[in-house]
Design an enzyme around this catalytic site. Structure first.
Site, PDB file in Angstrom:
ATOM      1  N   LYS A  54     -51.711   0.488 -53.013  1.00 45.36           N
ATOM      2  CA  LYS A  54     -51.660  -0.359 -51.813  1.00 45.36           C
ATOM      3  C   LYS A  54     -51.589  -1.848 -52.131  1.00 45.36           C
ATOM      4  CE  LYS A  54     -52.401   2.785 -48.427  1.00 45.36           C
ATOM      5  NZ  LYS A  54     -51.562   2.947 -47.217  1.00 45.36           N
ATOM      6  N   SER A 304     -51.805   8.126 -56.739  1.00 45.94           N
ATOM      7  CA  SER A 304     -51.822   7.007 -55.806  1.00 45.94           C
ATOM      8  C   SER A 304     -53.048   6.109 -55.889  1.00 45.94           C
ATOM      9  CB  SER A 304     -51.646   7.524 -54.380  1.00 45.94           C
ATOM     10  OG  SER A 304     -52.554   8.573 -54.115  1.00 45.94           O
TER      11      SER A 304
END
Lengths: 319, 319
Positions: A54, A304
């Site tokens: 992110k 991720s």
């Protein structure tokens, strides 16, 4: 109709965020290869700034603001990694950030957002509470909203992880990501389509929250299911930017079981010695639950993130 | 008096085991640097084969056997990483291995030893039970005993981790390891003395089992204390090879608290996303508990292993 990002926007993002994010390593595991029959290349975004990919999208979106926009500050709602990413990126740019967080957010995430210098505004525990609170914040402050996934520059920024992976391992057969809001998946699809169009892009989603898989297969944007899943970072839904990109460039979205996510997360901790969060285990679990798709393939996987709750491990809760 | 290994034996070990072990990465963390005021270079032996540096010593010892010795097979006693390392190395050489393990060994470690093809012989839960059982095994089979630490080739093999670290980061001020039986520390001391004599070698030990620190400071080989510590891999003691090497080449041995080990282990999981075992946190904890020794220094640390028990995390048991 908004403008969709393209491959050139991923390339621009890579330039823009170069000094602000880590180029994370690509890792391999003989054990995982032997167990799956695939040859796996793990892009370790759990080692990324703020502990998740992110950081890429938030940095790209916030560094791309004009001076006038930046002067207004930024705001977002998130209970997870995007909150930290926006706080981090706003700190780099030296502008104010407001993050609307749920009252039951884990203390460690609240502390991290504060440590990056962002202001926290509390909302109830539901997504709707946060959205309404954010609307009020935006109206009051004029801050620029940085959506966690359905944002032009966020999508382009998230694509830089796959861009690096494809530079390092150009001969992949496929690249995999988890899918929630679809920012990482859409960005990955742009990167692959532009850099290595022969590489198939495949996503995995918890079957408990299979709205992206159903939307993808039926061509209709389904609302979120809001069911519980251990991969709580994926309880979000596609938007009007991510959905068309995914429909155009993604080959397949498969679903995986909760038990499979937990067992795979534990396997990666135990055998690869990597702390990953449940969402990161989702695409790896797909190799066990859909073996025919992956056997004897060279599979790139974006791991991720690594922001797991060390006080509540799912294999304990589930035992 | 046995012959002590020297720097050239570490160099020979590096050649001998090159194809059998990983060259592990050297990692850094801005967070840990900021928290300690030091510049830390972590040699990530948790990524090593069998999940710990022990693969280096066992491979070196077993690959160095003559054909005649190798034909007799090898044996050892261990409840931990050395058991897996001997099983792994014997498998590479294609010779039989017998590992004497305690009846209460964790199932995951038993399974790993079996998976590498070694035979397990059970003994009681005490170190003395294992030693007696091993004597019987050696008498019965004629197998070659591979001691976990006080073995010429094991010491030389363990030194290859620091050798790689000093190649990659030649300008360190000091190199740190944990100390239990002293094989890693003695090997590290040889590597530093031969490759970079200006680099100080410092070890850390749980204060609950401070026999190595007391032996080092007083020049007398103290027996093990057998007290409990979360870093159970360090409940071993120096021997007639490791002790003189450590006395000669090591600058300091400091002790750390149980609470410090646990907090540091958790910090590394949380911030560096690395699964490390408690023993690996011991030298890092020293930077928090003895800050004056390390501040503004360039500190190499061997993160010794990652075989943590994921079902019994110390911060839960201690909470």
């Amino acid at each position: 109709m908004q403008t969709l990002p393209a491959f050139k926007d991923v390339l621009e993002a890579a330039e823009r965020i170069r000094a602000s994010v880590h180029r994370t390593p690509v890792l391999t595991s003989r054990t995982l290869n032997a167990m799956t029959g695939a040859e796996i290349f793990f892009k370790a975004e759990n080692f990324q700034r703020v502990g998740a990919f992110k950081a890429r999208g938030a940095c790209n979106a916030i560094l791309a603001l004009t001076e006038t926009e930046a002067a207004r500050g930024v705001a977002t709602h998130s209970s997870g990694n995007h909150a930290q990413a926006v706080a981090y990126a706003a700190g780099l740019r030296g502008i104010p950030a407001i993050v609307v967080m749920p009252e039951d957010a884990p203390a460690v995430k609240v502390a991290a957002v504060r440590a990056y210098g962002a202001r926290i505004v509390w909302a109830g525990t539901q997504a709707l509470d946060r959205e309404q609170r954010l609307e009020a914040v935006l109206a009051e402050t004029g801050a620029v909203f940085i959506h966690p996934s359905n944002n032009f520059h966020v999508i382009a920024g998230q694509g830089t992880a796959a861009l690096e992976l494809l530079e390092e391992v150009p001969t992949l057969d496929m690249v995999m990501t988890p899918v929630g809001g679809g920012g990482l998946l859409a960005g990955t699809a742009l990167a692959a389509a532009g850099r290595a169009p022969q590489v198939r892009v495949i996503a995995a989603e918890p079957e408990a929250v299979d709205d992206a898989a159903r939307s993808f297969h039926e061509g209709v944007l389904y609302p979120p299911t809001n069911a519980p899943t251990v991969a709580d970072g994926l309880r979000t839904f596609l938007g009007d930017l991510t959905f068309p990109l995914i429909r155009r460039h993604v080959s397949e979205i498969v679903t995986v079981s909760e038990a499979g996510i937990i067992a795979t997360m534990r396997l990666i901790w135990e055998r690869m010695k990597l702390v990953i969060e449940p969402s990161a285990a989702v695409p790896v679990a797909a190799l066990f639950e859909h073996p025919a798709l992956f056997r004897e393939r060279r599979v790139g996987i974006i791991l991720s993130g690594g922001n797991a709750d060390l006080d509540h491990l799912p294999w304990r809760a589930g035992a």
